[in-house]
Design an enzyme around this catalytic site. Structure first.
Site, PDB file in Angstrom:
ATOM      1  N   SER A 113       0.845  -1.191   0.000  1.00 27.12           N
ATOM      2  CA  SER A 113       0.000   0.000   0.000  1.00 27.12           C
ATOM      3  C   SER A 113       0.886   1.248   0.000  1.00 27.12           C
ATOM      4  CB  SER A 113      -0.961  -0.042   1.189  1.00 27.12           C
ATOM      5  OG  SER A 113      -1.970   0.924   1.043  1.00 27.12           O
ATOM      6  N   ASP A 253      -9.138  -5.364  -4.972  1.00 20.82           N
ATOM      7  CA  ASP A 253      -8.291  -4.387  -4.290  1.00 20.82           C
ATOM      8  C   ASP A 253      -8.863  -2.979  -4.387  1.00 20.82           C
ATOM      9  OD1 ASP A 253      -5.981  -3.086  -3.232  1.00 20.82           O
ATOM     10  OD2 ASP A 253      -4.686  -4.576  -4.181  1.00 20.82           O
ATOM     11  N   HIS A 280      -7.265  -5.753  -0.705  1.00 22.17           N
ATOM     12  CA  HIS A 280      -6.071  -4.933  -0.488  1.00 22.17           C
ATOM     13  C   HIS A 280      -4.998  -5.654   0.324  1.00 22.17           C
ATOM     14  CE1 HIS A 280      -4.010  -1.137  -0.700  1.00 22.17           C
ATOM     15  NE2 HIS A 280      -4.004  -0.967   0.607  1.00 22.17           N
TER      16      HIS A 280
END
Length: 309
Positions: A113, A253, A280
């Site tokens: 991320s 995601d 995610h």
């Protein structure tokens, strides 16, 4: 398993503060395997939720290093720091400070991320010793991230969408109704495991206890980005990345294909892998499969790094 691997902790001085570091050493180290740094997300979401990546230590014979970035987790908290203090350049400098303190000159880098965004910021500077880069569940610009999240949000039930919009317009983003609506988005696009893994809960709890970095740079949640990173992009700098790069994403995601595709398009030779059925947190939803893909990528570039010596 992770429990039997030697794990040590230390702190590294950074800008008169302390960065907390965790070093996981394999039971049977392989001198041909370069160490792996794992960069957590957020910004301000501490290492807990990516700690299972440390199992690559025994699975690949390499040292795996986690650290809590300044402002969160076990590192120094700075709730009174001005918004201008929290920049990508700060965290690039912190990474190299930690790396040098550990005496590591050649290494792999994996970011999840925001950690993948930070990894890209590090890689575009072409640091010597970077053997490979794995960018996991990361956007190449926040404009693309927000556009993708808006599309996903439009797929939520109408009453959920209405609650989100109502509280955002009113500025009541801590209202229980808003938080419940936010959780519906998270169940679809952050982590699809029910119940949510404890490591992810621990990361969220520490952020909520001290939200300075996350709220300043990102905003109140994953899809309402109003912080200082809202205009961030690395797209025009990606051709400068020379390290071999793997781009990882989940089918559902919140980092949508449009958001991460620039990494694959603009980094020479980059490859991508999408984990079906995940969102995610692919590394939590399919941990064995995730680590196998990463391990194969790292092994390939261990050999390439050795050949250059």
């Amino acid at each position: 398993m992770l429990a039997v691997m030697p794990i040590t902790h230390r702190t590294v001085s950074f800008l008169e503060h302390e960065t907390w570091v965790q070093i996981t050493t394999p039971e049977s180290p392989d001198p041909a395997r370069l160490p792996l740094f794992v960069l957590h997300g957020g910004p301000g979401m501490a290492h807990n939720y990516v700690r299972n990546i440390a199992e690559l230590a025994d699975e690949t014979g390499r040292t795996v290093i986690h650290y809590d970035q300044l402002g969160c987790g076990n590192s120094t908290h700075l709730p009174d720091a001005p918004a201008t203090f929290w920049t990508p350049d700060l965290f690039v400098e912190e990474f190299h400070t930690v790396r040098k303190a550990l005496g590591i000159d050649e290494y792999h880098l994996l970011g999840q991320s925001w950690g993948g965004m930070l990894g890209a910021e590090i890689a575009v500077r072409q640091p010597s010793g970077l053997a490979s880069l794995a960018i996991c569940n990361s956007p190449a610009s926040m404009e693309l991230w927000m556009a993708g999240c808006a599309e996903l949000r439009a797929q939520l039930p109408p009453e959920i969408q209405a609650a989100l919009t109502r509280h955002e317009e009113a500025g009541t983003v801590t209202d229980p109704e808003y938080l419940e609506a936010t959780n519906e988005f998270y169940l679809r696009h952050l982590c699809r495991l029910v119940p949510m893994p404890q490591d992810l809960i621990d990361t969220i709890d520490q952020m909520e206890a001290e939200p300075t970095v996350y709220h300043t740079m990102n905003g109140p949640n994953e899809f309402h980005v109003v912080g200082t990173l809202s205009g961030w992009s690395v797209i025009d700098r990606l051709p400068a990345v020379t390290a071999p790069t793997l781009v990882i994403a989940g089918e559902f995601d919140e980092a949508t294909p449009t958001a991460w595709q620039p990494y694959a398009d603009h980094i020479d030779g980059a490859t991508s892998h999408v984990f079906p059925g995940t969102s995610h947190c692919s590394h939590l939803e399919q941990p064995t499969e995730f680590r196998a893909v990463v391990a194969a990528f790292l092994a390939k570039h261990d050999l390439a790094a050795a050949a250059r010596v």
